[in-house]
Design an enzyme around this catalytic site. Structure first.
Site, PDB file in Angstrom:
ATOM      1  N   SER A  41      32.006   6.529  26.017  1.00 19.70           N
ATOM      2  CA  SER A  41      30.754   6.737  25.267  1.00 19.70           C
ATOM      3  C   SER A  41      30.782   7.693  24.080  1.00 19.70           C
ATOM      4  O   SER A  41      31.743   7.298  23.273  1.00 19.70           O
ATOM      5  CB  SER A  41      29.662   7.078  26.208  1.00 19.70           C
ATOM      6  OG  SER A  41      28.374   7.357  25.892  1.00 19.70           O
ATOM      7  N   HIS A  73      29.671   2.295  24.868  1.00 19.46           N
ATOM      8  CA  HIS A  73      28.187   2.260  24.970  1.00 19.46           C
ATOM      9  C   HIS A  73      27.755   2.217  23.384  1.00 19.46           C
ATOM     10  O   HIS A  73      28.093   3.060  22.637  1.00 19.46           O
ATOM     11  CB  HIS A  73      27.562   3.588  25.788  1.00 19.46           C
ATOM     12  CG  HIS A  73      27.832   3.646  26.961  1.00 19.46           C
ATOM     13  ND1 HIS A  73      27.708   4.814  27.804  1.00 19.46           N
ATOM     14  CD2 HIS A  73      28.303   2.858  27.855  1.00 19.46           C
ATOM     15  CE1 HIS A  73      28.161   4.664  29.016  1.00 19.46           C
ATOM     16  NE2 HIS A  73      28.465   3.388  29.025  1.00 19.46           N
ATOM     17  N   ASP A  94      29.002   7.075  33.950  1.00 15.76           N
ATOM     18  CA  ASP A  94      29.495   5.587  34.029  1.00 15.76           C
ATOM     19  C   ASP A  94      30.852   5.418  33.855  1.00 15.76           C
ATOM     20  O   ASP A  94      31.761   6.302  32.962  1.00 15.76           O
ATOM     21  CB  ASP A  94      28.931   4.978  32.562  1.00 15.76           C
ATOM     22  CG  ASP A  94      29.052   3.472  32.907  1.00 15.76           C
ATOM     23  OD1 ASP A  94      29.213   3.058  33.925  1.00 15.76           O
ATOM     24  OD2 ASP A  94      29.005   2.732  31.794  1.00 15.76           O
TER      25      ASP A  94
END
Length: 207
Positions: free
Chosen positions: A24, A51, A147
């Site tokens: 991310s 992301h 995540d």
């Protein structure tokens, strides 16, 4: 924090067939060291989730292709997953590994976001673990949420190799720190160390 140059467990017979990478915030910086280090002769498929803003076109292929020896593409639903290629998850779609009579292929899903993210790292990692089992390498990079942690656990449970970016080298250490707290990962390395490890596996004809 670093780890030994080789995995603590033996590589699977026939080597690793796929590498899944998730990140991310700060993940692009890590990938700029990791992906260009992969040789054109790599025999594993590489699938990447970052992301991304849902409402913007991804520029990842444009950014990385001039720097990389491997063929790069934005994944399309039902694409064959082929050795020696890199597939990026498109914005606002989960990226999965699906089985088929002709071999593994890409699945794209509009299921609800996980950890506020679509694409989700967990979705890719868990589906890849189901398909590749011990022939999978999972790499979790810099990021600001958790995540990828459950997905990395799934990879470990399936016998795959788990690698986490050293939090000290991450601009957003939350994601790697969460993984390290949740499981005993095989390697904790800065991006250049991850690149060296994958290159070493390739030289030993394991990747």
């Amino acid at each position: 924090m670093t780890s030994p140059a080789l995995a603590p467990r033996p590589s699977p017979p026939g080597g690793y067939h796929a590498v899944v990478v998730g990140g991310s915030s700060g993940g692009i910086d890590a990938l700029l060291q990791l992906l260009p280090a992969l040789p054109a002769t790599l025999q594993a498929a590489v699938l990447v989730v970052l992301h991304l803003p849902r409402d913007r076109r991804s520029l990842l292929v444009d950014i990385f292709q001039p720097r990389c020896a491997l063929a790069l593409r934005e994944a399309q639903d039902k694409d064959a997953i082929t050795p020696g290629s890199v597939s990026f998850a498109p914005p606002d779609y989960h990226l999965l590994v699906d089985a088929g009579p002709r071999g593994p292929h890409v699945g794209l899903s509009l299921d609800a976001p996980l950890h506020f993210s679509r694409p989700s790292i967990d979705v890719l990692f868990e589906s890849a673990a189901d398909h590749y089992g011990p022939r999978l390498v999972g790499v979790l990079l810099s990021g600001a949420n958790e995540d990828g942690v459950h997905g990395l656990q799934a990879i470990q449970a399936a016998g795959g190799l788990t690698i986490v970016q050293d939090p000290a080298s991450a601009s957003m250490p939350t994601m790697p720190q969460a993984a390290i707290a949740a499981l005993a990962v095989d390697h904790i390395l800065p991006p250049e160390g991850i690149a060296r490890l994958l290159a070493d596996l390739h030289q030993r004809q394991q990747l």
